[in-house]
Design a protein around this motif. Structure first.
Motif, mmCIF file in Angstrom:
data_model
loop_
_atom_site.group_PDB
_atom_site.id
_atom_site.type_symbol
_atom_site.label_atom_id
_atom_site.label_comp_id
_atom_site.label_asym_id
_atom_site.label_seq_id
_atom_site.Cartn_x
_atom_site.Cartn_y
_atom_site.Cartn_z
ATOM 1 N N VAL A 154 0.868 -1.181 0.000
ATOM 2 C CA VAL A 154 0.000 0.000 0.000
ATOM 3 C C VAL A 154 0.901 1.226 0.000
ATOM 4 N N ASP A 155 0.763 2.040 -1.035
ATOM 5 C CA ASP A 155 1.509 3.291 -1.126
ATOM 6 C C ASP A 155 0.574 4.422 -0.725
ATOM 7 N N GLY A 156 0.682 4.835 0.532
ATOM 8 C CA GLY A 156 -0.165 5.892 1.054
ATOM 9 C C GLY A 156 0.531 7.240 1.097
ATOM 10 N N ARG A 157 1.632 7.374 0.363
ATOM 11 C CA ARG A 157 2.348 8.658 0.350
ATOM 12 C C ARG A 157 1.478 9.722 -0.301
ATOM 13 N N GLY A 158 1.394 10.864 0.359
ATOM 14 C CA GLY A 158 0.614 11.978 -0.163
ATOM 15 C C GLY A 158 -0.859 11.917 0.205
ATOM 16 N N LEU A 159 -1.295 10.839 0.853
ATOM 17 C CA LEU A 159 -2.697 10.712 1.234
ATOM 18 C C LEU A 159 -2.884 11.174 2.675
ATOM 19 N N LYS A 217 -6.946 2.148 3.121
ATOM 20 C CA LYS A 217 -6.306 1.327 2.095
ATOM 21 C C LYS A 217 -5.634 0.105 2.715
ATOM 22 N N THR A 218 -5.108 0.262 3.920
ATOM 23 C CA THR A 218 -4.503 -0.862 4.640
ATOM 24 C C THR A 218 -5.552 -1.923 4.945
ATOM 25 N N LYS A 219 -6.710 -1.498 5.440
ATOM 26 C CA LYS A 219 -7.776 -2.447 5.770
ATOM 27 C C LYS A 219 -8.243 -3.213 4.539
ATOM 28 N N VAL A 220 -8.366 -2.527 3.404
ATOM 29 C CA VAL A 220 -8.796 -3.185 2.166
ATOM 30 C C VAL A 220 -7.734 -4.171 1.696
ATOM 31 N N VAL A 265 3.225 -1.160 4.101
ATOM 32 C CA VAL A 265 2.509 0.102 3.956
ATOM 33 C C VAL A 265 3.500 1.239 4.155
ATOM 34 N N VAL A 266 3.445 2.223 3.272
ATOM 35 C CA VAL A 266 4.196 3.458 3.476
ATOM 36 C C VAL A 266 3.212 4.616 3.425
#
Length: 155
Positions: A65-70, A78-81, A94-95
């Motif tokens: 999961v690329d959560g950069r900028g979110l 997104k992690t849960k999904v 996850v990042v």
């Protein structure tokens, strides 16, 4: 080592394998991000074959999961999904760049340990890399929060 794994990557006192189910661009991005994490005791770098210490935990990263900028709460959502596609014994990397994600994801994993669900989430790696002092860096984000979550069977 499972059949769909590659050479181990030693980071943060763990041997990390990337699942073949990850796309080539995802694997390249993960390798780049893992390079930001500290190498324990001068251990081997990416792609270096060495004997794996029997005591060293093995992590099989199945999803990314690329959560950069979110902004919050998107990295957690997104992690849960993504965890839906992770089986017991597999890991999710996850990042994120939102500082709130560290508290959110840590609390989410801790909550999974207290509920009576069939899956237990172990937060194996919880690291922060700060690249703001690196004047030669062309990084888009100065601070990155890294999480490796492993799903285990609670039974």
């Amino acid at each position: 080592m499972s059949a769909d794994s590659q050479l181990p990557i030693k980071r943060a006192s763990h041997s990390i394998y990337l699942s073949a189910s990850l796309s080539d661009p995802e694997q390249q991005e993960i390798n780049h991000l893992l390079d930001l994490l500290p190498v324990e005791n001068g251990g081997p770098d990416v792609g270096t074959e060495t004997k794996i210490d029997e005591e060293q935990p093995l992590l099989n990263i199945k999803r990314f999961v690329d959560g950069r900028g979110l902004a919050c709460p998107m990295p957690l959502l997104k992690t849960k999904v993504a965890l839906r596609d992770v089986a017991a014994g597999e890991s999710l990397y996850v990042v994120a760049t939102d500082p709130n994600s560290q508290a959110d994801i840590t609390a989410f994993c801790r909550q999974s340990q207290q509920t009576q669900t069939s899956d237990y989430l172990g937060l194996i790696v919880n690291e922060v890399t700060d690249l703001s002092g690196n004047s030669t860096s062309l990084q888009r984000f100065a601070t990155i929060y890294h999480f490796i979550i492993t799903k285990t069977d609670s039974n």
